[in-house]
Scaffold this motif. Structure first.
Motif, PDB file in Angstrom:
ATOM      1  N   LYS A   1      38.083  10.812  21.527  1.00  0.00           N
ATOM      2  CA  LYS A   1      38.302  11.940  22.424  1.00  0.00           C
ATOM      3  C   LYS A   1      37.915  11.580  23.852  1.00  0.00           C
ATOM      4  CE  LYS A   1      35.603  14.151  19.854  1.00  0.00           C
ATOM      5  NZ  LYS A   1      34.666  15.027  19.223  1.00  0.00           N
ATOM      6  N   LYS A   2      38.838  11.707  24.759  1.00  0.00           N
ATOM      7  CA  LYS A   2      38.533  11.476  26.168  1.00  0.00           C
ATOM      8  C   LYS A   2      37.988  12.723  26.839  1.00  0.00           C
ATOM      9  CE  LYS A   2      41.891   7.841  26.996  1.00  0.00           C
ATOM     10  NZ  LYS A   2      43.043   7.432  27.782  1.00  0.00           N
ATOM     11  N   ALA A   3      38.162  13.871  26.194  1.00  0.00           N
ATOM     12  CA  ALA A   3      37.715  15.131  26.787  1.00  0.00           C
ATOM     13  C   ALA A   3      36.197  15.166  26.933  1.00  0.00           C
ATOM     14  CB  ALA A   3      38.185  16.302  25.939  1.00  0.00           C
ATOM     15  N   ASP A   4      35.466  14.574  25.990  1.00  0.00           N
ATOM     16  CA  ASP A   4      34.003  14.560  26.079  1.00  0.00           C
ATOM     17  C   ASP A   4      33.535  13.795  27.306  1.00  0.00           C
ATOM     18  OD1 ASP A   4      33.863  16.003  23.754  1.00  0.00           O
ATOM     19  OD2 ASP A   4      33.450  14.269  22.477  1.00  0.00           O
ATOM     20  N   SER A   5      34.162  12.668  27.581  1.00  0.00           N
ATOM     21  CA  SER A   5      33.747  11.875  28.732  1.00  0.00           C
ATOM     22  C   SER A   5      34.111  12.568  30.041  1.00  0.00           C
ATOM     23  CB  SER A   5      34.360  10.480  28.680  1.00  0.00           C
ATOM     24  OG  SER A   5      35.766  10.555  28.688  1.00  0.00           O
ATOM     25  N   ARG A   6      35.248  13.216  30.080  1.00  0.00           N
ATOM     26  CA  ARG A   6      35.629  13.955  31.292  1.00  0.00           C
ATOM     27  C   ARG A   6      34.672  15.123  31.538  1.00  0.00           C
ATOM     28  NH1 ARG A   6      41.896  13.978  29.745  1.00  0.00           N
ATOM     29  NH2 ARG A   6      42.362  11.843  30.372  1.00  0.00           N
ATOM     30  N   PHE A   7      34.283  15.792  30.479  1.00  0.00           N
ATOM     31  CA  PHE A   7      33.347  16.907  30.585  1.00  0.00           C
ATOM     32  C   PHE A   7      31.976  16.427  31.062  1.00  0.00           C
ATOM     33  CE2 PHE A   7      30.536  20.138  28.533  1.00  0.00           C
ATOM     34  CZ  PHE A   7      30.972  21.226  29.264  1.00  0.00           C
ATOM     35  N   ALA A   8      31.496  15.319  30.501  1.00  0.00           N
ATOM     36  CA  ALA A   8      30.202  14.773  30.905  1.00  0.00           C
ATOM     37  C   ALA A   8      30.250  14.278  32.345  1.00  0.00           C
ATOM     38  CB  ALA A   8      29.791  13.635  29.973  1.00  0.00           C
ATOM     39  N   LEU A   9      31.345  13.683  32.747  1.00  0.00           N
ATOM     40  CA  LEU A   9      31.488  13.221  34.127  1.00  0.00           C
ATOM     41  C   LEU A   9      31.489  14.395  35.097  1.00  0.00           C
ATOM     42  CD1 LEU A   9      32.007  10.900  36.110  1.00  0.00           C
ATOM     43  CD2 LEU A   9      34.439  11.231  35.706  1.00  0.00           C
ATOM     44  N   ALA A  10      32.203  15.441  34.756  1.00  0.00           N
ATOM     45  CA  ALA A  10      32.253  16.615  35.628  1.00  0.00           C
ATOM     46  C   ALA A  10      30.882  17.278  35.734  1.00  0.00           C
ATOM     47  CB  ALA A  10      33.283  17.614  35.092  1.00  0.00           C
ATOM     48  N   LEU A  11      30.179  17.423  34.625  1.00  0.00           N
ATOM     49  CA  LEU A  11      28.852  18.034  34.662  1.00  0.00           C
ATOM     50  C   LEU A  11      27.862  17.177  35.441  1.00  0.00           C
ATOM     51  CD1 LEU A  11      28.461  19.485  31.077  1.00  0.00           C
ATOM     52  CD2 LEU A  11      28.728  20.733  33.200  1.00  0.00           C
ATOM     53  N   SER A  12      27.935  15.873  35.273  1.00  0.00           N
ATOM     54  CA  SER A  12      27.046  14.974  35.999  1.00  0.00           C
ATOM     55  C   SER A  12      27.288  15.061  37.501  1.00  0.00           C
ATOM     56  CB  SER A  12      27.247  13.541  35.505  1.00  0.00           C
ATOM     57  OG  SER A  12      26.457  12.654  36.237  1.00  0.00           O
ATOM     58  N   ALA A  13      28.538  15.022  37.891  1.00  0.00           N
ATOM     59  CA  ALA A  13      28.873  15.086  39.317  1.00  0.00           C
ATOM     60  C   ALA A  13      28.487  16.433  39.917  1.00  0.00           C
ATOM     61  CB  ALA A  13      30.362  14.826  39.514  1.00  0.00           C
ATOM     62  N   MET A  14      28.757  17.513  39.198  1.00  0.00           N
ATOM     63  CA  MET A  14      28.421  18.839  39.720  1.00  0.00           C
ATOM     64  C   MET A  14      26.907  19.016  39.864  1.00  0.00           C
ATOM     65  SD  MET A  14      31.119  21.564  38.103  1.00  0.00           S
ATOM     66  CE  MET A  14      30.778  21.180  36.408  1.00  0.00           C
ATOM     67  N   SER A  15      26.147  18.549  38.883  1.00  0.00           N
ATOM     68  CA  SER A  15      24.688  18.675  38.961  1.00  0.00           C
ATOM     69  C   SER A  15      24.136  17.887  40.137  1.00  0.00           C
ATOM     70  CB  SER A  15      24.046  18.175  37.668  1.00  0.00           C
ATOM     71  OG  SER A  15      24.475  18.922  36.579  1.00  0.00           O
ATOM     72  N   PHE A  16      24.621  16.663  40.295  1.00  0.00           N
ATOM     73  CA  PHE A  16      24.137  15.831  41.393  1.00  0.00           C
ATOM     74  C   PHE A  16      24.518  16.419  42.746  1.00  0.00           C
ATOM     75  CE2 PHE A  16      24.515  12.361  44.429  1.00  0.00           C
ATOM     76  CZ  PHE A  16      23.242  11.799  44.311  1.00  0.00           C
ATOM     77  N   LEU A  17      25.743  16.866  42.884  1.00  0.00           N
ATOM     78  CA  LEU A  17      26.181  17.435  44.153  1.00  0.00           C
ATOM     79  C   LEU A  17      25.461  18.736  44.485  1.00  0.00           C
ATOM     80  CD1 LEU A  17      30.001  16.685  44.045  1.00  0.00           C
ATOM     81  CD2 LEU A  17      28.244  15.591  45.450  1.00  0.00           C
TER      82      LEU A  17
END
Length: 59
Positions: free
Chosen positions: A34-50
């Motif tokens: 599943k690529k959706a898990d990695s996209r979700f984790a990437l989005a959450l990581s970027a949003m938290s950092f920003l």
């Protein structure tokens, strides 16, 4: 208080980056399809950092 929130957001970003790394290793080894898990984790990581960076800059 702002510093505590920023630290919590940076910790969340580090956690989601670790989840992204684990998902990438599983995908590389063929365990996870599943690529959706990695996209979700990437989005959450970027949003938290920003959010943490914006809080430090504008507060």
């Amino acid at each position: 208080m702002i510093t505590a929130v920023s630290i919590a957001l940076y910790a969340a970003a580090a956690f989601f980056a670790a989840v992204l790394g684990v998902t990438a290793e599983q995908f590389k080894n063929g365990v996870d399809k599943k690529k959706a898990d990695s996209r979700f984790a990437l989005a959450l990581s970027a949003m938290s950092f920003l959010m943490a960076a914006a809080l430090q800059v504008f507060a």
